[in-house]
Write an enzyme that holds these catalytic residues in place. Structure first.
Site, PDB file in Angstrom:
ATOM      1  N   SER A 104      40.122  39.151  36.863  1.00 22.04           N
ATOM      2  CA  SER A 104      40.816  40.233  36.156  1.00 22.04           C
ATOM      3  C   SER A 104      40.187  41.601  36.390  1.00 22.04           C
ATOM      4  O   SER A 104      39.007  41.719  36.740  1.00 22.04           O
ATOM      5  CB  SER A 104      40.818  39.954  34.654  1.00 22.04           C
ATOM      6  OG  SER A 104      41.424  38.727  34.378  1.00 22.04           O
TER       7      SER A 104
HETATM    8  C1  SAM Z   1      43.565  36.256  35.454  1.00 18.34           C
HETATM    9  S1  SAM Z   1      43.115  34.658  35.946  1.00 18.34           S
HETATM   10  C2  SAM Z   1      41.405  34.406  35.728  1.00 18.34           C
HETATM   11  C3  SAM Z   1      40.615  35.321  34.883  1.00 18.34           C
HETATM   12  C4  SAM Z   1      39.235  34.802  34.623  1.00 18.34           C
HETATM   13  N1  SAM Z   1      38.978  34.847  33.216  1.00 18.34           N
HETATM   14  C5  SAM Z   1      38.173  35.493  35.431  1.00 18.34           C
HETATM   15  O1  SAM Z   1      37.268  36.066  34.832  1.00 18.34           O
HETATM   16  O2  SAM Z   1      38.209  35.412  36.647  1.00 18.34           O
HETATM   17  C6  SAM Z   1      43.853  33.586  34.730  1.00 18.34           C
HETATM   18  C7  SAM Z   1      43.575  32.125  34.911  1.00 18.34           C
HETATM   19  O3  SAM Z   1      44.323  31.406  33.932  1.00 18.34           O
HETATM   20  C8  SAM Z   1      44.575  30.118  34.468  1.00 18.34           C
HETATM   21  N2  SAM Z   1      45.582  29.456  33.616  1.00 18.34           N
HETATM   22  C9  SAM Z   1      46.925  29.657  33.554  1.00 18.34           C
HETATM   23  N3  SAM Z   1      47.461  28.874  32.600  1.00 18.34           N
HETATM   24  C10 SAM Z   1      46.416  28.181  32.019  1.00 18.34           C
HETATM   25  C11 SAM Z   1      46.331  27.227  30.965  1.00 18.34           C
HETATM   26  N4  SAM Z   1      47.400  26.801  30.283  1.00 18.34           N
HETATM   27  N5  SAM Z   1      45.117  26.716  30.652  1.00 18.34           N
HETATM   28  C12 SAM Z   1      44.012  27.120  31.326  1.00 18.34           C
HETATM   29  N6  SAM Z   1      44.034  28.021  32.336  1.00 18.34           N
HETATM   30  C13 SAM Z   1      45.225  28.549  32.674  1.00 18.34           C
HETATM   31  C14 SAM Z   1      44.997  30.421  35.897  1.00 18.34           C
HETATM   32  O4  SAM Z   1      44.893  29.310  36.736  1.00 18.34           O
HETATM   33  C15 SAM Z   1      43.988  31.530  36.256  1.00 18.34           C
HETATM   34  O5  SAM Z   1      42.845  31.023  36.902  1.00 18.34           O
END
Ligand code: SAM
Length: 190
Positions: A40
């Site tokens: 992000s």
């Molecule tokens: C913006 S990205 C990663 C941000 C992360 N916090 C970082 O610091 O890199 C959001 C993440 O949410 C995950 N995601 C989407 N739906 C999800 C769910 N229901 N449970 C867990 N992870 C999920 C995606 O695979 C993705 O890796």
């Protein structure tokens, strides 16, 4: 320096980007981490962490742990008397994120694979704080249920950052904190 600024200093973003993307560490935008997902935008992470108001010793759930950066930042904020569980839906990112978090030597933070059809990790709850880094279509009741009394949840819902505060009696107040774009919050179906 306040606690959030100190966490950013202690846990540089660089260690959470794929090698081919590390030159973008200081870019204030989302960075591709593979599997259609992103690390992000730093300013957005900072806004979310300030809304979350994490304190030492708390139990925190990090939904959408991805690269592990937010999990490691949260681990720094709770310190060794706290606990952070990152949950991630993409199995390959659970491995990558776990390795990245392990490099920060904060064993009170771990990543887990999301369970099919379940938001969060209800079995390990409740949590004092929940951070969600993927966008929901509506506020998921099941995440609100995983909050302790006095807990705070920060989640982007349909383009708007929401802060959900649960009081000591379990009453919930929702406030809006600006517009943001995120990858979608998905439900694992397999
Ligand atoms: C913006 S990205 C990663 C941000 C992360 N916090 C970082 O610091 O890199 C959001 C993440 O949410 C995950 N995601 C989407 N739906 C999800 C769910 N229901 N449970 C867990 N992870 C999920 C995606 O695979 C993705 O890796």
């Amino acid at each position: 320096m306040d606690a959030v600024a100190e966490a950013f200093r202690a846990i540089p973003r660089e260690g959470f980007l794929p090698a081919r993307m590390r030159h973008l560490a200081s870019y204030d935008g989302p960075v591709d981490i593979g599997f259609g997902q992103t690390n992000s935008q730093p300013r957005t992470v900072e806004d979310m962490l300030r809304l979350l108001d994490v304190r030492p010793g708390q139990r925190v759930l990090d939904v959408g742990a991805g690269s592990g950066w937010t999990t490691a930042l949260l681990a720094h904020l709770v310190g060794p008397t706290g606990e952070v569980v990152g949950v991630e839906i993409v199995p390959e990112l659970v491995n990558v994120g776990s390795a990245n978090v392990a490099e920060t030597q904060q064993p009170w933070a771990v990543l887990e694979q999301a369970h099919p059809g379940v938001f969060g990790l209800p079995d390990r709850g409740p949590y004092d704080r929940i951070l969600v880094s993927a966008e929901a279509r509506e506020l998921p009741d099941e995440l609100v249920e995983q909050l302790s009394p006095g807990g705070r949840l920060v989640i982007p819902v349909f383009g708007t950052m929401l802060l959900v505060v649960k009081d000591a009696d379990g009453q919930v107040e929702v406030t809006r904190h600006g517009s943001y774009r995120f990858v979608p919050l998905r439900r694992a179906l397999h």
